[in-house]
Design a protein around this motif. Structure first.
Motif, PDB file in Angstrom:
ATOM      1  N   CYS A 156      29.027  76.939  37.576  1.00  0.00           N
ATOM      2  CA  CYS A 156      30.307  76.598  36.938  1.00  0.00           C
ATOM      3  C   CYS A 156      30.934  75.371  37.593  1.00  0.00           C
ATOM      4  CB  CYS A 156      31.273  77.775  37.022  1.00  0.00           C
ATOM      5  SG  CYS A 156      30.704  79.202  36.074  1.00  0.00           S
ATOM      6  N   HIS A 157      31.771  74.687  36.832  1.00  0.00           N
ATOM      7  CA  HIS A 157      32.461  73.498  37.315  1.00  0.00           C
ATOM      8  C   HIS A 157      33.778  73.911  37.968  1.00  0.00           C
ATOM      9  CE1 HIS A 157      34.831  69.737  37.023  1.00  0.00           C
ATOM     10  NE2 HIS A 157      33.676  69.226  37.378  1.00  0.00           N
ATOM     11  N   LEU A 199      25.435  76.029  27.800  1.00  0.00           N
ATOM     12  CA  LEU A 199      26.767  75.613  28.233  1.00  0.00           C
ATOM     13  C   LEU A 199      27.758  76.615  27.645  1.00  0.00           C
ATOM     14  CD1 LEU A 199      28.868  73.676  29.457  1.00  0.00           C
ATOM     15  CD2 LEU A 199      28.695  72.315  27.352  1.00  0.00           C
ATOM     16  N   THR A 200      28.540  77.264  28.523  1.00  0.00           N
ATOM     17  CA  THR A 200      29.528  78.246  28.080  1.00  0.00           C
ATOM     18  C   THR A 200      30.925  77.726  28.377  1.00  0.00           C
ATOM     19  OG1 THR A 200      27.980  80.050  28.544  1.00  0.00           O
ATOM     20  CG2 THR A 200      30.310  80.639  28.310  1.00  0.00           C
ATOM     21  N   VAL A 201      31.787  77.780  27.369  1.00  0.00           N
ATOM     22  CA  VAL A 201      33.191  77.396  27.491  1.00  0.00           C
ATOM     23  C   VAL A 201      33.999  78.682  27.340  1.00  0.00           C
ATOM     24  CG1 VAL A 201      35.037  75.934  26.575  1.00  0.00           C
ATOM     25  CG2 VAL A 201      32.649  75.189  26.373  1.00  0.00           C
ATOM     26  N   THR A 202      34.777  79.035  28.381  1.00  0.00           N
ATOM     27  CA  THR A 202      35.507  80.306  28.379  1.00  0.00           C
ATOM     28  C   THR A 202      37.003  80.073  28.521  1.00  0.00           C
ATOM     29  OG1 THR A 202      33.614  81.391  29.430  1.00  0.00           O
ATOM     30  CG2 THR A 202      35.719  82.556  29.538  1.00  0.00           C
ATOM     31  N   ASN A 203      37.791  80.792  27.733  1.00  0.00           N
ATOM     32  CA  ASN A 203      39.243  80.770  27.846  1.00  0.00           C
ATOM     33  C   ASN A 203      39.616  81.563  29.100  1.00  0.00           C
ATOM     34  OD1 ASN A 203      42.001  81.148  27.669  1.00  0.00           O
ATOM     35  ND2 ASN A 203      41.992  81.893  25.570  1.00  0.00           N
ATOM     36  N   LEU A 204      40.246  80.906  30.065  1.00  0.00           N
ATOM     37  CA  LEU A 204      40.639  81.575  31.307  1.00  0.00           C
ATOM     38  C   LEU A 204      41.943  82.353  31.181  1.00  0.00           C
ATOM     39  CD1 LEU A 204      39.643  78.899  33.965  1.00  0.00           C
ATOM     40  CD2 LEU A 204      38.431  81.003  33.334  1.00  0.00           C
TER      41      LEU A 204
END
Length: 146
Positions: free
Chosen positions: A81-82, A103-108
């Motif tokens: 993760c970045h 590549l996974t984009v997750t709402n934190l």
């Protein structure tokens, strides 16, 4: 009376699967929304180690999202993760390990905010290393690559 196994099965948290989005590695910008705690995935990254540029604008929204705190999204390649999250990321030459193809984009925001991800672009290009220098190719301004 319920047995422990039945009670345990009732309290297992529901884990929503990520939404698979169409491939767009090195393609045009796209916009999408992530529900509270939701995620989206792209499965078109190169197998080999790569460097990636990722940019987007993020906006936290929702009827009860008055004062969003913290980072909006996390960006991850499978297990890498970045940092600890991003707000409107503009990442240049982030190293992607070999073998990590998603590549996974997750709402934190996990309690009150949806996130709109606007103008999302990513481009992951394999790292190429010179095998040997060919004197004839060097004259022409080219090197031989794997």
């Amino acid at each position: 009376m319920f047995s422990r196994a039945i009670l345990a099965s009732l309290v297992v948290p529901l884990v929503a699967a990520c939404t698979d989005l169409p491939p767009s590695n090195c393609g045009s910008a796209r916009s999408f929304s992530l529900d509270i705690g939701g995620c989206a995935q792209f499965h078109d990254l190169p197998e080999n180690a790569a460097t990636c540029n990722i940019s987007a604008s993020t906006v936290a929204t929702g009827a009860t999202c008055w004062f969003p705190e913290g980072q909006d999204i996390s960006l991850c390649f499978d297990q890498t993760c970045h940092g600890h999250g991003d707000i409107s990321p503009d990442i240049i030459k982030w190293g992607k390990p070999r073998g990590e193809k998603t590549l996974t984009v997750t709402n934190l925001h996990v309690s009150t905010c949806n996130v709109h991800v606007l103008s999302f672009m990513y481009c992951c290009e394999p790292i190429r290393s010179p095998v040997s220098k060919d004197p004839d190719a060097e004259i022409a301004g080219h090197e031989q690559f794997i």
